[in-house]
Enzyme design. Structure first.
Site, PDB file in Angstrom:
ATOM      1  N   GLY A  20      35.452  40.492  50.620  1.00 48.17           N
ATOM      2  CA  GLY A  20      34.970  39.351  51.384  1.00 48.17           C
ATOM      3  C   GLY A  20      34.182  38.328  50.589  1.00 48.17           C
ATOM      4  O   GLY A  20      33.823  37.284  51.141  1.00 48.17           O
ATOM      5  N   GLN A  21      33.912  38.580  49.301  1.00 48.82           N
ATOM      6  CA  GLN A  21      33.135  37.640  48.507  1.00 48.82           C
ATOM      7  C   GLN A  21      33.797  36.276  48.402  1.00 48.82           C
ATOM      8  O   GLN A  21      33.129  35.256  48.285  1.00 48.82           O
ATOM      9  CB  GLN A  21      32.950  38.183  47.083  1.00 48.82           C
ATOM     10  CG  GLN A  21      31.874  39.231  46.950  1.00 48.82           C
ATOM     11  CD  GLN A  21      31.837  39.748  45.521  1.00 48.82           C
ATOM     12  OE1 GLN A  21      32.368  40.811  45.243  1.00 48.82           O
ATOM     13  NE2 GLN A  21      31.237  39.018  44.640  1.00 48.82           N
ATOM     14  N   CYS A  46      35.633  34.633  39.125  1.00 53.13           N
ATOM     15  CA  CYS A  46      35.764  35.421  37.894  1.00 53.13           C
ATOM     16  C   CYS A  46      37.213  35.752  37.580  1.00 53.13           C
ATOM     17  O   CYS A  46      37.526  36.143  36.457  1.00 53.13           O
ATOM     18  CB  CYS A  46      34.949  36.706  37.987  1.00 53.13           C
ATOM     19  SG  CYS A  46      35.420  37.776  39.347  1.00 53.13           S
ATOM     20  N   ASN A  47      38.117  35.616  38.558  1.00 51.11           N
ATOM     21  CA  ASN A  47      39.524  35.938  38.257  1.00 51.11           C
ATOM     22  C   ASN A  47      40.513  34.901  38.765  1.00 51.11           C
ATOM     23  O   ASN A  47      41.685  35.201  38.933  1.00 51.11           O
ATOM     24  CB  ASN A  47      39.897  37.322  38.804  1.00 51.11           C
ATOM     25  CG  ASN A  47      39.557  37.482  40.265  1.00 51.11           C
ATOM     26  OD1 ASN A  47      39.579  36.526  41.029  1.00 51.11           O
ATOM     27  ND2 ASN A  47      39.239  38.697  40.666  1.00 51.11           N
ATOM     28  N   ARG A  48      40.044  33.668  38.992  1.00 51.22           N
ATOM     29  CA  ARG A  48      40.975  32.590  39.346  1.00 51.22           C
ATOM     30  C   ARG A  48      40.346  31.228  39.066  1.00 51.22           C
ATOM     31  O   ARG A  48      39.121  31.051  39.147  1.00 51.22           O
ATOM     32  CB  ARG A  48      41.425  32.676  40.803  1.00 51.22           C
ATOM     33  CG  ARG A  48      40.446  32.159  41.832  1.00 51.22           C
ATOM     34  CD  ARG A  48      41.011  32.209  43.238  1.00 51.22           C
ATOM     35  NE  ARG A  48      41.342  33.574  43.610  1.00 51.22           N
ATOM     36  CZ  ARG A  48      42.588  34.018  43.752  1.00 51.22           C
ATOM     37  NH1 ARG A  48      43.604  33.204  43.585  1.00 51.22           N
ATOM     38  NH2 ARG A  48      42.806  35.273  44.083  1.00 51.22           N
ATOM     39  N   SER A  56      24.890  34.506  42.453  1.00 50.84           N
ATOM     40  CA  SER A  56      25.386  35.165  43.669  1.00 50.84           C
ATOM     41  C   SER A  56      25.967  36.543  43.382  1.00 50.84           C
ATOM     42  O   SER A  56      25.697  37.509  44.103  1.00 50.84           O
ATOM     43  CB  SER A  56      26.441  34.279  44.338  1.00 50.84           C
ATOM     44  OG  SER A  56      27.501  33.998  43.444  1.00 50.84           O
ATOM     45  N   SER A  79      43.137  38.816  46.187  1.00 44.64           N
ATOM     46  CA  SER A  79      42.025  39.232  45.334  1.00 44.64           C
ATOM     47  C   SER A  79      42.412  40.421  44.466  1.00 44.64           C
ATOM     48  O   SER A  79      43.352  41.160  44.774  1.00 44.64           O
ATOM     49  CB  SER A  79      40.814  39.612  46.194  1.00 44.64           C
ATOM     50  OG  SER A  79      40.331  38.489  46.903  1.00 44.64           O
ATOM     51  N   SER A  88      25.361  38.527  40.722  1.00 39.71           N
ATOM     52  CA  SER A  88      24.287  39.424  40.279  1.00 39.71           C
ATOM     53  C   SER A  88      23.420  39.855  41.459  1.00 39.71           C
ATOM     54  O   SER A  88      22.987  41.013  41.536  1.00 39.71           O
ATOM     55  CB  SER A  88      23.429  38.726  39.223  1.00 39.71           C
ATOM     56  OG  SER A  88      24.186  38.423  38.077  1.00 39.71           O
ATOM     57  N   ALA A 137      20.928  36.139  37.838  1.00 39.71           N
ATOM     58  CA  ALA A 137      20.364  36.090  39.184  1.00 39.71           C
ATOM     59  C   ALA A 137      21.192  35.199  40.096  1.00 39.71           C
ATOM     60  O   ALA A 137      20.693  34.709  41.100  1.00 39.71           O
ATOM     61  CB  ALA A 137      18.915  35.588  39.127  1.00 39.71           C
ATOM     62  N   HIS A 191      48.816  29.783  50.587  1.00 37.17           N
ATOM     63  CA  HIS A 191      48.144  30.418  49.448  1.00 37.17           C
ATOM     64  C   HIS A 191      46.636  30.477  49.684  1.00 37.17           C
ATOM     65  O   HIS A 191      46.016  31.542  49.511  1.00 37.17           O
ATOM     66  CB  HIS A 191      48.443  29.646  48.168  1.00 37.17           C
ATOM     67  CG  HIS A 191      47.688  30.140  46.977  1.00 37.17           C
ATOM     68  ND1 HIS A 191      47.980  31.328  46.345  1.00 37.17           N
ATOM     69  CD2 HIS A 191      46.599  29.621  46.312  1.00 37.17           C
ATOM     70  CE1 HIS A 191      47.140  31.520  45.346  1.00 37.17           C
ATOM     71  NE2 HIS A 191      46.294  30.503  45.311  1.00 37.17           N
TER      72      HIS A 191
END
Length: 574
Positions: free
Chosen positions: A115-116, A50-52, A195, A109, A197, A193, A99
Site C-alpha cells: 500500500g505504500q 525505489c523501483n520505478r 517516508s 509493485s 525510513s 528520516a 497502468h
C-alpha cells in the site's frame, strides 16, 4: 484525452539500470518543468519510487510525445538515451490509465498488494500541483487512481497478497523465522528520516525491537521521528536521534540497520561494515575461506559450483584407458572417456567397468576389420546389458559449500541508488538484503486469489474513467452552446423593449423568464443526450457535430476549456 506515460521499472529494467537512472527531488522538479515547456506536452507529473520512474503527460502528438518524453528522461537521469531505450515502456490513453490504476492497487509493485504506492502517487500529484503542471486530465487521473487503490484495499483481500517493502525486507532478513520473534530485544539503527525510513522505524517498533536509533543529515528531522516513536501508544520502544557522523559508532552497537536516504553515493562502505562487525565480535569480518571477491562467489558470497576433477589412476586401477588423454570434468566410466576408442579397447573398458578387470582379447586374424569391430562392439553391448546400464556422462558435482558464521549484523538497504556497498554480501557475519535481492525473492512470491478481483475493479474503473473523460470533453461545447443561447435570448428581449417601450418591469421579467424556459427545454434533451453519446467509445465526434450544427465559435469553446483547466491546476489531492 491524449494521456501518455513513458517509464521504466523493476519489471522492465535490471536494478543496476534503475539505480543509475534514479532521480533526486530536484531532478524530478526540473523534469516536470521541462516536460510542460516542451511542445507536445500540456501537463506533466513524475512518479518516482525505489523501483520505478514514470513520466505522465497530456500530449497532442503521440510519436513526438514519446520521443520528447524519452529524451527528457534520459537527460535528467544521466543515462544515455540509447542505453535507456531498451528498458523503457510506453502506455497511451486507456492503456496508460489502466497502468496507473494497476500501480495504485499494488498489482505492479515488487511486493504485490503493498500500500505504500498510494502515498507516493499522492506526493507525485502534490508536486505537480505545486508546480502548476497538473491540469484537468492529470488531476482527474491521479485522484481517481487514489480512489481506485483505496477501493481495492477495502473491497478485496489484496493486503493478504503482499505487504510493504519494509515488511518484506524484514522477512528476508529473518530468513523464514517469525519477524517478531527475530526482532524481539534487538537494537536497531535507522539511517534517514524520510517516508520510507519512518515506515521502517515504525515497523521495527511494532515488531518488538528494544531500541531504535535514528540518524539523519538534518538532525531536527531525526529528533522529530525519534520523538514520534517514543510517544507512540502501540509500542514502548526506546528511541533517540544521533547525527550522521555517529553512524559508525552506532553500527557497532546495532543488531539490525535499515538505510534509505537520498544520497547519491554509498552511506555504508564494506570497510565500515567490516569495522563495525569486528568491533562487535573482536573478529575481522573477512570473506569466508576459499572465496575471493569476484571469484567463485555469488551475490551472497556462497561459492559457485565447480566441476569434479578427474579421478586419479589410484581410484581407477587397471583401467585400460590412457587417463592423461581423457577430458577433465568427467568420470572415466562415462561416454566422454571412451569416445573415439577402437572396438577392442571399448570391449576392454566395458569388461573393466563391469568387473574391474581388464580383458586381453587380441584382434582375430583372418577376419575383415569391419566384422571384427562389429563383433567386439556386440560384446561390449552385451557387457552393458549385463551390467544394466550404458556408460553415461556424469554431471559436474558442486563442491561443498563453505559454511558461513551466523550473522551478527543484519542490514536492509531500501535506497535507490543503493546506500550499502554490494561487497558487504561477501562479508562473514553480515546478512544484507537490498533492492536487488528483494527483486529476486519477490519473483517467487505466490499470487493471492484476490488479485483477480482487483484486476476486475481496475478494468471497471478504467472504463468509467474513459467515459467520464469523453463526457467531459464535450462539456465546453455544451457550455458554449448554452452561452450562445443566453446571448440570443438577451438580444431578443432588448429588441422587444425597443418595440414596446411602455413595458413595465413585471411583464418584462415574465416574458424574459418564459423565453428562457422555452430555450432551456429545447436544449435540454439534445445536450443530455449528446453527453451520453460522447461518453461511449468513439463518441469524440459529437462535439464537432454540435459545433458544426449550431455554428459555434471554436475560440469560444477553447476559452471555456482553458477556464476549466485553470481552476483544475490547483485542486488538492484526494
Amino acid at each position: 484525452m491524449s494521456l501518455l506515460v513513458v517509464g521504466l521499472s523493476h519489471r522492465s529494467a535490471p536494478v543496476s539500470v534503475l539505480e543509475r537512472a534514479s532521480l533526486s527531488a530536484d531532478a524530478q522538479l526540473k523534469l516536470v518543468q521541462d516536460t510542460v515547456a516542451a511542445e507536445p506536452a500540456a501537463e506533466a507529473a513524475v512518479l518516482a519510487t525505489c523501483n520505478r520512474i514514470e513520466l505522465y503527460a497530456d500530449v497532442d502528438k503521440f510519436h513526438a510525445g514519446v520521443a520528447e518524453l524519452s529524451t527528457l528522461l534520459a537527460q535528467h537521469s544521466g543515462v544515455g538515451l540509447e542505453e535507456l531505450t531498451p528498458y523503457l515502456y510506453v502506455h497511451y490513453e486507456d492503456r496508460a490509465v489502466h497502468h496507473l490504476f494497476s500501480v495504485a492497487c499494488g498489482l505492479d509493485s515488487m511486493v504485490v498488494g503493498e500500500g505504500q504506492i498510494l502515498g507516493q502517487i499522492k506526493d507525485a500529484l502534490a508536486r505537480a500541483q505545486d508546480l502548476h503542471t497538473a491540469g484537468r486530465l492529470l488531476n482527474d487521473l491521479f485522484q481517481q487512481a487514489l480512489r481506485v487503490g483505496k477501493r481495492a484495499h477495502s473491497e478485496t483481500g489484496i493486503d493478504r497478497a503482499g505487504q510493504s517493502l519494509v515488511t518484506f525486507g524484514l522477512e528476508q532478513l529473518a530468513a523464514g523465522a517469525d519477524v517478531r520473534t527475530w526482532a524481539e530485544g534487538k537494537k536497531a539503527l535507522v539511517i534517514g528520516a524520510g517516508s520510507m525510513s519512518s515506515l521502517a522505524a515504525a515497523t521495527l517498533a511494532r515488531s518488538g525491537v528494544a531500541e531504535i536509533v535514528v540518524a539523519n543529515r538534518t538532525f531536527e528531522r531525526a529528533e522529530r521521528l525519534a520523538q514520534i516513536l517514543s510517544e507512540g501508544d502501540d509500542t514502548d520502544v526506546l528511541a533517540r536521534a544521533v547525527p550522521m557522523d555517529a553512524v559508525p559508532a552506532e553500527l557497532t552497537r546495532a543488531d539490525v540497520a535499515v538505510s534509505c536516504t537520498g544520497a547519491t553515493g554509498l552511506v555504508l562502505t564494506a570497510d565500515a561494515v567490516a569495522t563495525a562487525v569486528e568491533g562487535r565480535t573482536g573478529v575481522p569480518a573477512a570473506e569466508p575461506a576459499g572465496v575471493r571477491a569476484g571469484e567463485g562467489a555469488g551475490p551472497t558470497g556462497v561459492p559457485e559450483a565447480a566441476e569434479t576433477p578427474l579421478q586419479g589412476a589410484g581410484a581407477d586401477e587397471n583401467c585400460p584407458l590412457d587417463l592423461s588423454s581423457v577430458p577433465s570434468g568427467f568420470s572415466v566410466m562415462g561416454e566422454a572417456a571412451v569416445a573415439g576408442m577402437d572396438a577392442a579397447t571399448l570391449e576392454q573398458h566395458g569388461a573393466w567397468a563391469a568387473s574391474g578387470t581388464t580383458v586381453d582379447r587380441p584382434r582375430e586374424t583372418g577376419r575383415p576389420a569391419a566384422e571384427a569391430d562389429a563383433a567386439l562392439i556386440t560384446a561390449l553391448a552385451a557387457t552393458a546389458t549385463r551390467v544394466g546400464r550404458i556408460p553415461e556422462r556424469r554431471r559436474p558435482e558442486p563442491v561443498a559449500e563453505v559454511p558461513r558464521p551466523q550473522p551478527v549484523l543484519f542490514l536492509l538497504d531500501l535506497a535507490m541508488p543503493r546506500d550499502v556497498d554490494a561487497a558487504v554480501h561477501r562479508l562473514a557475519g553480515v546478512r544484507l538484503v537490498d533492492i536487488e535481492s528483494l527483486a529476486d525473492a519477490s519473483a517467487d512470491a505466490p499470487m493471492a486469489a484476490d488479485v483477480d478481483m482487483v484486476r476486475r475493479i481496475v478494468a471497471d474503473e478504467v472504463a468509467a474513467f474513459g467515459a467520464a473523460q469523453r463526457a467531459a470533453h464535450i462539456t465546453p461545447t455544451v457550455v458554449a452552446l448554452r452561452s450562445m443561447a443566453a446571448d440570443v435570448v438577451a438580444g431578443e428581449i432588448a429588441r422587444l423593449e425597443g418595440r414596446l417601450p411602455g413595458l413595465d418591469d413585471k411583464h418584462r421579467a415574465e416574458i424574459t423568464q418564459t423565453v428562457k424556459r422555452v430555450v432551456d427545454k429545447l436544449l435540454h434533451a439534445p445536450t443530455v443526450r449528446v453527453k451520453q453519446l460522447a461518453a461511449e467509445p468513439g463518441g469524440a465526434g459529437y462535439a464537432d457535430a454540435l459545433r458544426t450544427l449550431f455554428d459555434l465559435d471554436p475560440e469560444t469553446v477553447a476559452s471555456v476549456s482553458r477556464a476549466e483547466n485553470s481552476t483544475e491546476k490547483n485542486r488538492g489531492p484526494a
